[in-house]
Design an enzyme around this catalytic site. Sequence first.
Site, mmCIF file in Angstrom:
data_model
loop_
_atom_site.group_PDB
_atom_site.id
_atom_site.type_symbol
_atom_site.label_atom_id
_atom_site.label_comp_id
_atom_site.label_asym_id
_atom_site.label_seq_id
_atom_site.Cartn_x
_atom_site.Cartn_y
_atom_site.Cartn_z
ATOM 1 N N SER A 86 -32.860 -45.689 4.695
ATOM 2 C CA SER A 86 -32.835 -46.959 5.777
ATOM 3 C C SER A 86 -34.179 -47.047 6.449
ATOM 4 O O SER A 86 -35.199 -47.720 5.621
ATOM 5 C CB SER A 86 -31.928 -46.572 7.010
ATOM 6 O OG SER A 86 -31.453 -47.621 7.627
ATOM 7 N N HIS A 118 -28.769 -51.157 3.439
ATOM 8 C CA HIS A 118 -27.500 -51.451 3.963
ATOM 9 C C HIS A 118 -26.916 -52.654 3.730
ATOM 10 O O HIS A 118 -26.234 -53.469 4.370
ATOM 11 C CB HIS A 118 -27.384 -51.237 5.487
ATOM 12 C CG HIS A 118 -27.777 -49.728 5.772
ATOM 13 N ND1 HIS A 118 -27.457 -48.443 5.257
ATOM 14 C CD2 HIS A 118 -28.758 -49.395 6.788
ATOM 15 C CE1 HIS A 118 -28.304 -47.573 5.750
ATOM 16 N NE2 HIS A 118 -28.898 -48.255 6.733
#
Length: 251
Positions: free
Chosen positions: A140, A176
């Site tokens: 991330s 994501h």
Amino acid sequence: MTAPTAPQTRPPTILATSGGHRTGGRTMVEFDALVHHAVDLSGAHGRRPRVLYVGTAIGDAEHFTARMAEAARVAGFDLTPLHLFPMPNLDDVEGTVLEQDVVWVMGGSVANLLAVWRVHGLDRVLRRAWDAGVVLSGVSAGSICWFQGGTTDSFGPELRPVTDALGFLPYGNGVHYDTDPGRRPLVHDLVADGTLPTTHCTDDGVGLVYRGTELVEAVTETPGKGAYIVTREGDAAVEERLEPRRLPGVA
């Protein structure tokens, strides 16, 4: 004084991911296949791999550092945490970073991560580590940081662009991509209007392997997931799906 060097010469390598962790059996967190793949890419054999854990993006939260230490114990890795709050926890940050096989950067606020790294000069240290062959990796925020920028919720619930990341890789990065519904359309908008360059994106559980600045492979720890390249054509964004190679499962 001669600057420290990495334990062995390896090509500059980055593994940028939207994964790497799973719920453990006897521990809160275990390393999934993507973290193990980062170690494999480092070429560490015949000894316990050395992994640096960087939790700046979650404020060096001690409870999560403890969970990562347990995950490393289960995996058979020697883990060193690098904390920058309230001050660096290591006397020789550069020397320690250059001794590692892998740097694993935790997710959280990529905007805060970049600001704190730059205050402490860690951005320059990581560049030297990358050039020296230490595998740079993370999830991330720990993925976006290596690129030109990407989409982030660092500033609030509404996703916004970040365009001043480290820029080791000359692309944007979308993380994501399948689980946060706002990220795909925002990536498309940002590429279409030129805010982001060609952008490489990952579904949860997927990682992208770079040698130097070349994307050489997409890999996944989760079946059915994809990677994507979003490019600009005229005033529109065009998306191409890449089928990742499935990594061996972790017992």
